[in-house]
Every structure is written in structure tokens, then in C-alpha cells.
Design a protein around this motif. Sequence first.
Motif, PDB file in Angstrom:
ATOM      1  N   ALA A  28      -1.178 -14.346   1.555  1.00  0.00           N
ATOM      2  CA  ALA A  28      -0.359 -13.552   2.476  1.00  0.00           C
ATOM      3  C   ALA A  28      -0.543 -14.051   3.906  1.00  0.00           C
ATOM      4  N   PHE A  74      -1.433  -4.445  -5.523  1.00  0.00           N
ATOM      5  CA  PHE A  74      -0.729  -3.527  -4.618  1.00  0.00           C
ATOM      6  C   PHE A  74      -0.812  -2.103  -5.136  1.00  0.00           C
ATOM      7  N   TYR A  98     -12.426  -6.333  -8.046  1.00  0.00           N
ATOM      8  CA  TYR A  98     -13.389  -5.687  -7.148  1.00  0.00           C
ATOM      9  C   TYR A  98     -14.227  -4.697  -7.950  1.00  0.00           C
ATOM     10  N   TYR A 116     -10.539   3.892  -3.084  1.00  0.00           N
ATOM     11  CA  TYR A 116     -10.036   2.805  -3.945  1.00  0.00           C
ATOM     12  C   TYR A 116      -9.128   3.390  -5.039  1.00  0.00           C
ATOM     13  N   LYS A 131      -7.746  -2.259 -11.483  1.00  0.00           N
ATOM     14  CA  LYS A 131      -8.692  -3.379 -11.621  1.00  0.00           C
ATOM     15  C   LYS A 131      -9.476  -3.284 -12.934  1.00  0.00           C
ATOM     16  N   VAL A 146      -6.569   0.565   5.371  1.00  0.00           N
ATOM     17  CA  VAL A 146      -7.081   1.477   4.347  1.00  0.00           C
ATOM     18  C   VAL A 146      -8.465   1.933   4.797  1.00  0.00           C
TER      19      VAL A 146
HETATM   20  C1  KAL Z   1     -12.810   0.637  -1.319  1.00  0.00           C
HETATM   21  C2  KAL Z   1     -12.200  -0.271  -0.604  1.00  0.00           C
HETATM   22  C3  KAL Z   1     -11.621   0.080   0.745  1.00  0.00           C
HETATM   23  C4  KAL Z   1     -10.115  -0.117   0.749  1.00  0.00           C
HETATM   24  C5  KAL Z   1      -9.377   0.782  -0.240  1.00  0.00           C
HETATM   25  C6  KAL Z   1      -8.326   0.367  -0.953  1.00  0.00           C
HETATM   26  C7  KAL Z   1      -7.857  -1.010  -1.057  1.00  0.00           C
HETATM   27  C8  KAL Z   1      -6.903  -1.311  -1.931  1.00  0.00           C
HETATM   28  C9  KAL Z   1      -6.386  -2.716  -2.125  1.00  0.00           C
HETATM   29  C10 KAL Z   1      -4.879  -2.783  -2.219  1.00  0.00           C
HETATM   30  C11 KAL Z   1      -4.514  -4.171  -2.742  1.00  0.00           C
HETATM   31  C12 KAL Z   1      -4.298  -2.549  -0.835  1.00  0.00           C
HETATM   32  C13 KAL Z   1      -2.808  -2.342  -0.748  1.00  0.00           C
HETATM   33  O1  KAL Z   1      -2.092  -2.430  -1.721  1.00  0.00           O
HETATM   34  C14 KAL Z   1      -2.275  -2.035   0.631  1.00  0.00           C
HETATM   35  C15 KAL Z   1      -0.789  -1.722   0.663  1.00  0.00           C
HETATM   36  O2  KAL Z   1      -0.581  -0.341   0.394  1.00  0.00           O
HETATM   37  C16 KAL Z   1      -0.207  -1.978   2.064  1.00  0.00           C
HETATM   38  N1  KAL Z   1      -0.396  -3.355   2.503  1.00  0.00           N
HETATM   39  C17 KAL Z   1       0.544  -4.317   2.318  1.00  0.00           C
HETATM   40  O3  KAL Z   1       1.605  -4.117   1.765  1.00  0.00           O
HETATM   41  C18 KAL Z   1       0.193  -5.704   2.820  1.00  0.00           C
HETATM   42  C19 KAL Z   1       1.198  -6.090   3.896  1.00  0.00           C
HETATM   43  C20 KAL Z   1       0.176  -6.654   1.640  1.00  0.00           C
HETATM   44  C21 KAL Z   1      -0.160  -8.073   2.011  1.00  0.00           C
HETATM   45  O4  KAL Z   1      -0.843  -6.174   0.783  1.00  0.00           O
HETATM   46  C22 KAL Z   1      -0.649  -6.243  -0.555  1.00  0.00           C
HETATM   47  N2  KAL Z   1      -1.599  -5.737  -1.308  1.00  0.00           N
HETATM   48  O5  KAL Z   1       0.353  -6.744  -1.015  1.00  0.00           O
HETATM   49  C23 KAL Z   1     -12.008  -1.633  -1.130  1.00  0.00           C
HETATM   50  C24 KAL Z   1     -12.553  -2.735  -0.257  1.00  0.00           C
HETATM   51  C25 KAL Z   1     -14.029  -2.563   0.036  1.00  0.00           C
HETATM   52  C26 KAL Z   1     -12.337  -4.083  -0.986  1.00  0.00           C
HETATM   53  C27 KAL Z   1     -10.877  -4.441  -1.189  1.00  0.00           C
HETATM   54  C28 KAL Z   1     -10.000  -4.517   0.020  1.00  0.00           C
HETATM   55  C29 KAL Z   1     -10.459  -4.648  -2.455  1.00  0.00           C
HETATM   56  C30 KAL Z   1      -9.101  -5.076  -2.875  1.00  0.00           C
HETATM   57  O6  KAL Z   1      -8.746  -4.834  -4.050  1.00  0.00           O
HETATM   58  O7  KAL Z   1      -8.361  -5.695  -2.082  1.00  0.00           O
END
Ligand code: KAL
Length: 255
Positions: free
Chosen positions: A15, A94, A146, A156, A163, A200
Motif C-alpha cells: 500500500a 481488511f 498476527y 483486533y 486471522k 486503529v
Molecule cells: C491489536 C492491534 C491494534 C490495531 C487493531 C486492529 C487492526 C486491524 C488490521 C486491519 C487490516 C486494519 C484495517 O482493515 C483498517 C481499515 O479499516 C482502514 N484502513 C484502510 O482502508 C487503509 C487505507 C488500507 C491500506 O488498509 C487495509 N487494510 O486495506 C493490532 C496491531 C498490534 C497489529 C496489526 C496492525 C495487525 C494487522 O493485522 O495489521
Amino acid sequence: MGLLEGKKALIFGVANEKSIAWAIAEAFKKEGAEVALAYANEAIAKRVIPLAESIGATITLPCDVRSDDDIKAVFAEIGKKWGGLDILVHSVAFANKDELKGSFLSTTREGFTMAMDISAYSLIALAKEAMPLLTASNGNVLALTYYGAQKVFPNYNVMGVAKAALEASVRYLAEAVGQDGVRVNAISAGPLRTLAAAGVGGFNQIAGHVSAKAPLRRNITQEDVAGAAVYLSSELAKAVTGEIHFVDSGYNIIG
Ligand code: KAL
């Protein structure tokens, strides 16, 4: 000679320059692999295409992993351009922002389905279309996961369930494709400040806990993950499949 000399790798999930997938792309290139990148949408294309050019990756393909047609088109193009594939990297996840806060009890049917489709089912869909290309070269598939798949972390939520499904899918896929010489593994990376983590809640607390409690007393870097990705995708790991390999400063062994 690089560890991946002459290998062809298709990577989903870059990304921006902080993406784990990007660190993997750079490391693969350094080890002698040729790299192609698949990106989710036009907004992301603006960042991914210049990155691809910077490592001489000539193939960049759009792919919404919710679309079987998009997935078919990607592998048709890879087949045409490369005639085979050695490495498939899945670094895609996502969930709706609303699902990543508050109580897990509030998880909606739509939110659950979406997170599962993009973050877990897509691995199966990609592997299925990649198989004809992967078998010729005893290729391998690598996913990113993760620790929230195995233990409960604040916020999460539905992503932890997705996951968990992804990790189980790694094992079932490994069994399904092993007889064709193809391996499937995942890296469980410690907290990394990527675009996915942005906005997040709770990230800082979790990262702080890792640096205080993990055996190595530090957080990991994208390059730490890329190193393990090189190993798992190389001949060095030719008898390794169905594994969830932690790159987390050892955090997961602490009780
Ligand atoms: C416990 C942790 C803290 C963070 C909590 C949740 C993280 C979830 C991961 C998930 C992939 C995030 C999203 O889907 C975000 C989405 O709603 C909005 N963002 C976007 O659309 C952006 C622009 C794009 C690029 O993102 C996606 N996903 O397409 C977890 C932490 C400590 C570890 C993490 C971050 C783990 C992980 O799975 O990424």
C-alpha cells in the motif's frame, strides 16, 4: 548468488513504503528474484507503481481480491508474461473501522463476512488460481498473520477471527498442495506501524508491551519480517510447510 536467484515472485498487499509487502519486495529483489506487484485499487496504484519502478518491477496488476474475475485476470497475465511462478505473497487484510473498536459482541454479519472474505478466503482463491503456475517450480505461498489470531487483543476483534481462519487455511492448503510439491506458510509478525495499523486504537500500548516483555526487549522492523520471508521462500526451507512462523522478538513465548 542471491538466495532467490532467478525466482519469480508475485506480491499482493503493497500500500505504501511502510507496508510489510514492500519490505518483502525489496528483500526478494536484493536476493535475485524478479518481482510483480498486485494492488487493490487506483488510489493505491498511485503509490505502488512508482515503488515498483524503483526496483525494476515491470509487472503491476490491479486486483480486488473479492473478485474472482480480477484474480483470474492477474494469473492469466502472469502466465502470459512469465509462464510460471515461484513465490506468491499474500499480505492483504481488511475490516471496517467500526469493527475494530469497542466490544466484539457488536460484530455485524456484514462486517464479519467482509473481513473473512478479504483477509482469509482470498488466500484460498489466490492459491487456487496460482497452482498451475506454482507446481512446475515447486513454488511456495506465504501469508502474513498476527498473534491476535491465537490470543485476544483489544480492538483486533473480527480481524482476530479472520486471522484464525487464515492460519487454519495455511494448514489445510499446505496439505492440499503438498503432493504437488508446493509449500504454504505464514509469518506472524509483531506490531508494525503500517497503513493498516493507522487510525486503529491500542497500537502504542501493544507495541510498548512487546518492547518491555519480549525476550529481545524490542519491537521488530519490516526488514525483520522480510528476512524470514526470504528464508521461507528459498530452498533453505524446502521441507517447511504448514507453519505459522513468529517474527515477534519472541513475545509469543511469554506467559
Ligand atoms: C491489536 C492491534 C491494534 C490495531 C487493531 C486492529 C487492526 C486491524 C488490521 C486491519 C487490516 C486494519 C484495517 O482493515 C483498517 C481499515 O479499516 C482502514 N484502513 C484502510 O482502508 C487503509 C487505507 C488500507 C491500506 O488498509 C487495509 N487494510 O486495506 C493490532 C496491531 C498490534 C497489529 C496489526 C496492525 C495487525 C494487522 O493485522 O495489521
